[in-house]
Design a protein around this motif. Structure first.
Motif, PDB file in Angstrom:
ATOM      1  N   VAL A 181       0.849  -1.189   0.000  1.00 14.60           N
ATOM      2  CA  VAL A 181       0.000   0.000   0.000  1.00 14.60           C
ATOM      3  C   VAL A 181       0.885   1.238   0.000  1.00 14.60           C
ATOM      4  O   VAL A 181       1.828   1.329   0.798  1.00 14.60           O
ATOM      5  N   MET A 182       0.584   2.176  -0.874  1.00 14.74           N
ATOM      6  CA  MET A 182       1.356   3.410  -0.967  1.00 14.74           C
ATOM      7  C   MET A 182       0.386   4.581  -1.040  1.00 14.74           C
ATOM      8  O   MET A 182      -0.386   4.710  -1.983  1.00 14.74           O
ATOM      9  N   VAL A 183       0.406   5.437  -0.026  1.00 15.59           N
ATOM     10  CA  VAL A 183      -0.506   6.576   0.059  1.00 15.59           C
ATOM     11  C   VAL A 183       0.173   7.824  -0.506  1.00 15.59           C
ATOM     12  O   VAL A 183       1.356   8.074  -0.257  1.00 15.59           O
ATOM     13  N   CYS A 184      -0.575   8.602  -1.293  1.00 11.55           N
ATOM     14  CA  CYS A 184      -0.070   9.860  -1.821  1.00 11.55           C
ATOM     15  C   CYS A 184      -1.276  10.732  -2.190  1.00 11.55           C
ATOM     16  O   CYS A 184      -2.389  10.494  -1.725  1.00 11.55           O
ATOM     17  N   GLY A 185      -1.073  11.743  -3.021  1.00  9.74           N
ATOM     18  CA  GLY A 185      -2.197  12.577  -3.413  1.00  9.74           C
ATOM     19  C   GLY A 185      -1.755  13.935  -3.953  1.00  9.74           C
ATOM     20  O   GLY A 185      -0.568  14.253  -3.972  1.00  9.74           O
ATOM     21  N   PRO A 186      -2.713  14.738  -4.392  1.00  8.45           N
ATOM     22  CA  PRO A 186      -4.141  14.495  -4.329  1.00  8.45           C
ATOM     23  C   PRO A 186      -4.608  13.432  -5.336  1.00  8.45           C
ATOM     24  O   PRO A 186      -3.958  13.208  -6.350  1.00  8.45           O
ATOM     25  N   MET A 187      -5.731  12.814  -5.025  1.00 13.15           N
ATOM     26  CA  MET A 187      -6.409  11.957  -5.986  1.00 13.15           C
ATOM     27  C   MET A 187      -6.884  12.837  -7.135  1.00 13.15           C
ATOM     28  O   MET A 187      -7.397  13.940  -6.928  1.00 13.15           O
ATOM     29  N   LEU A 188      -6.695  12.369  -8.374  1.00  9.24           N
ATOM     30  CA  LEU A 188      -7.030  13.170  -9.552  1.00  9.24           C
ATOM     31  C   LEU A 188      -8.293  12.688 -10.256  1.00  9.24           C
ATOM     32  O   LEU A 188      -9.110  13.505 -10.697  1.00  9.24           O
ATOM     33  N   LEU A 189      -8.446  11.370 -10.393  1.00  9.28           N
ATOM     34  CA  LEU A 189      -9.612  10.794 -11.056  1.00  9.28           C
ATOM     35  C   LEU A 189     -10.153   9.640 -10.235  1.00  9.28           C
ATOM     36  O   LEU A 189      -9.386   8.875  -9.637  1.00  9.28           O
TER      37      LEU A 189
END
Length: 298
Positions: A181-189
């Motif tokens: 699991v790899m968290v990042c952002g912002p979510m785009l779509l």
């Protein structure tokens, strides 16, 4: 001499024009037009199959969003049994994307999450092969995740998915299922629809950008947009989301960008870097910045 009727007509017209200008002003800020859509869908990309189920694509746009843009991507067919996705990362250090890739013997790689520039290690939640490598530090005062940690790439065996997090619930990222699991952002779509973005300098200014996206036919796309150069202006996040949506992506997540933006394809240059990283302020393949983690293609 103007009649009262003529005066009212002109006044009504003037108010209408001002209203139109005010309505259109936000559109001009991000410069996404039907002409940009046409340029994206009609561009002939340079393509090279680097292995069964793995294709490197490159395109230079002379006038996309009224600027020069350089885009590279690695498209991975997850239905191909020979292709897999993995993560590599350091809990408290940094390394070049190309070095991560070479040490792992990977076909391709892209830089991944935001990280602590002084001490290394990701500032967002990362789990690799079932082991937590880093916890999310990008938190709001109420304990929920910052917008730049509002989505996640989940890889488990032969499957990959990109999900929008629950920004109302603290610790949602720790509860995500999956060995990687790899968290990042912002979510785009999400589901082919652009996710609403906050108004701030990080989102609205143009920079080099990195992103990971997923298609309806189960392809994972690792994409870089170069910037900070006359040959490649970079994009703001609304422009990046627009590009990915027009290209047919279903779900997409912004990754760390700026000087970190790097795409590696084994054997295609001396270092393997195929985009134009900006950290050396030159338009060449040598301006890599060390990062905390990467997404790998095998």
């Amino acid at each position: 001499m103007k009649t009262r009727k003529q005066y009212l007509q002109r006044l009504t017209c003037a108010v209408y024009l001002v209203g139109c200008m005010l309505w259109l002003a936000p559109q001009f800020i991000f410069a996404q037009t039907p002409a940009d859509s046409l340029r994206i869908v009609t561009t002939v990309w340079k393509e090279k199959a680097i292995a069964p189920g793995a294709v490197w694509k490159q395109a230079h746009f002379d006038s996309l969003f009224a600027s020069q843009q350089e885009v590279n991507l690695l498209e991975i067919d997850l239905t191909n049994p020979d292709r897999t996705i993995a993560f590599a990362g350091l809990p408290d250090g940094v390394e070049l994307t190309s070095v991560f890739a070479k040490e792992a013997g990977a076909l391709g790689a892209i830089n991944a999450t935001f990280f602590d520039v002084q001490h290394g290690g990701a500032t967002t939640f990362v789990r690799i092969d079932g082991k937590v490598v880093n916890e999310t530090e990008m938190l709001l005062p109420n304990g929920t995740n910052h917008e730049r940690a509002n989505g996640a790439l989940i890889v488990d065996g032969k499957t990959a998915s990109i999900v929008l997090g629950d920004n109302q619930t603290a610790g949602w990222d720790k509860r995500l299922k999956g060995a990687n699991v790899m968290v990042c952002g912002p979510m785009l779509l999400q589901g082919g629809t652009v996710v609403a973005l906050q108004k701030n300098a990080f989102n609205d200014n143009r920079h080099p950008r990195s992103a990971v996206a997923h298609t309806a036919d189960n392809k994972l796309v690792l994409l870089t947009v170069d910037g900070r150069n006359a040959n490649a202006y970079g994009m703001n996040l609304p422009e990046l989301a627009f590009l990915l949506r027009v290209m047919g992506m279903q779900d997409a997540l912004n990754l760390d960008g700026g000087g970190s933006t790097t795409l590696y394809v084994k054997g295609e240059t001396e270092s393997g870097v195929v985009n134009y990283p900006s950290d050396n302020k030159k338009f060449d393949h040598d301006g890599e910045r060390k990062v905390a983690n990467v997404i790998l293609v095998f």
